[in-house]
Motif scaffolding. Structure first.
Motif, PDB file in Angstrom:
ATOM      1  N   VAL A   1       0.836  -1.205   0.000  1.00  0.00           N
ATOM      2  CA  VAL A   1       0.000   0.000   0.000  1.00  0.00           C
ATOM      3  C   VAL A   1       0.871   1.256   0.000  1.00  0.00           C
ATOM      4  O   VAL A   1       0.625   2.199  -0.767  1.00  0.00           O
ATOM      5  N   ASP A   2       1.908   1.287   0.843  1.00  0.00           N
ATOM      6  CA  ASP A   2       2.797   2.454   0.909  1.00  0.00           C
ATOM      7  C   ASP A   2       3.452   2.720  -0.448  1.00  0.00           C
ATOM      8  O   ASP A   2       3.606   3.872  -0.856  1.00  0.00           O
TER       9      ASP A   2
ATOM     10  N   LEU B   1       0.758   4.309  -2.600  1.00  0.00           N
ATOM     11  CA  LEU B   1       0.378   5.646  -2.144  1.00  0.00           C
ATOM     12  C   LEU B   1       1.372   6.694  -2.635  1.00  0.00           C
ATOM     13  O   LEU B   1       0.997   7.842  -2.903  1.00  0.00           O
ATOM     14  N   GLU B   2       2.631   6.313  -2.762  1.00  0.00           N
ATOM     15  CA  GLU B   2       3.643   7.239  -3.276  1.00  0.00           C
ATOM     16  C   GLU B   2       3.352   7.632  -4.731  1.00  0.00           C
ATOM     17  O   GLU B   2       3.838   8.647  -5.220  1.00  0.00           O
TER      18      GLU B   2
ATOM     19  N   GLU C   1       0.345   8.252  -5.733  1.00  0.00           N
ATOM     20  CA  GLU C   1      -0.855   9.092  -5.640  1.00  0.00           C
ATOM     21  C   GLU C   1      -2.081   8.452  -6.299  1.00  0.00           C
ATOM     22  O   GLU C   1      -2.781   9.074  -7.095  1.00  0.00           O
TER      23      GLU C   1
ATOM     24  N   LEU D   1      -7.953   2.152  -3.893  1.00  0.00           N
ATOM     25  CA  LEU D   1      -7.179   0.921  -3.710  1.00  0.00           C
ATOM     26  C   LEU D   1      -8.092  -0.288  -3.807  1.00  0.00           C
ATOM     27  O   LEU D   1      -9.127  -0.352  -3.138  1.00  0.00           O
TER      28      LEU D   1
ATOM     29  N   LEU E   1      -6.907   5.115   5.522  1.00  0.00           N
ATOM     30  CA  LEU E   1      -6.603   5.795   4.265  1.00  0.00           C
ATOM     31  C   LEU E   1      -7.697   6.802   3.911  1.00  0.00           C
ATOM     32  O   LEU E   1      -8.869   6.598   4.233  1.00  0.00           O
TER      33      LEU E   1
END
Length: 270
Positions: free
Chosen positions: A57-58, A61-62, A64, A68, A87
């Motif tokens: 997930v991280d 997320l980077e 953008e 999800l 989130l």
């Protein structure tokens, strides 16, 4: 909204969900991450599953992402509620859509579930089914040999048939008329499973229903992409590209661009 939909899985199985998302939402861009290096998740502890899922997930997320999709039943079972709370983007798993699809299909209220050890141990499907219809009788069965077989690219032939047939023996005496493929790897061996169980058992894959629900959520949140540009998808794996590429081409029936290997793991769990 031109930002991408993020899709995560423990390996290649979630590509079946990605394919359905691309079919139903042709304007949307996807970023897919399969943790093939640490697959399967099924035998792992809850602590490991949660950590590995957050690492995926991280990574997304980077980039953008705007939504999800957890295209892994085991990860859905152990992390969906936590991710939805923490989130600030919509998060969807594959268990609820699969359960709803199965209830629509069953005629005798006897539904079987096959999945990884982690998914079956979590009882997430049984709870989802009985929450909708308390009269559903659930027959769960862990099939730990299926994911490693699929990850090795063994999708047909006598070896695959023998493994499936032996694994599904406990279901032969059940009276199920519907079987949930409770792992996104399983649709890749759906024909063999159908052959072993017979045509009287309806097989349910959550991919279609998950894509449909994703579309509804995007529309509700005004996140649909209305651009006329063809989307450029990205596919990442934590393991070797060879098998990943082979299975990707088998699912999509064409060569897929933008396949890359990445490293996402952080501290080792003690």
């Amino acid at each position: 909204m031109k930002r991408a939909i993020g899709v995560i899985d423990s390996g290649v199985g979630g590509l079946t969900v990605a394919h359905e998302l691309m079919r139903q939402l042709p304007k949307e861009r996807l970023i897919y991450l399969g943790d093939t290096l640490r697959c399967p998740y099924g035998p792992r502890s809850k602590k490991e599953i949660v950590q590995f899922t957050w690492e995926m997930v991280d990574f997304l997320l980077e980039k953008e992402i705007k939504m999800l999709v957890i295209a892994c039943n085991t990860a859905t079972a152990y992390t969906l509620e936590e991710l939805q709370k923490q989130l600030n983007i919509p998060v969807i798993g594959v268990i609820q859509p699969g359960a709803r699809a199965a209830i629509k299909v069953t005629k005798n209220n006897r539904i079987g579930i096959i999945g990884t050890e982690g998914t079956i141990r979590s009882r997430a499907y049984a709870q989802a089914l009985t929450r909708i219809n308390e009269h559903i009788m659930v027959t769960p069965l862990a099939c730990p040999l299926f994911v490693p077989m699929v990850e090795q690219g063994i999708l047909a032939g006598q070896q695959a048939y023998d493994i499936v047939e032996k694994s599904l023996i406990p279901l032969r005496s059940s009276e199920i008329d519907t079987l949930i493929l409770g792992c996104t790897h399983y649709p890749l061996i759906k024909d063999i499973i159908q052959e072993v169980l017979g045509s009287e058992v309806s097989l349910i894959s959550s991919s279609e229903e998950t894509a449909r629900e994703t579309s509804i959520i995007l529309e509700w949140n005004h996140l649909l992409n209305d651009s006329e540009e063809a989307p450029k998808h990205q596919f990442y794996t934590t393991g070797e590209l060879d098998i990943f590429t082979k299975i990707t081409e088998e699912i999509f029936h064409s060569k897929i661009e933008n396949l890359q290997t990445v490293m996402i793991e952080k501290a080792v769990i003690c």
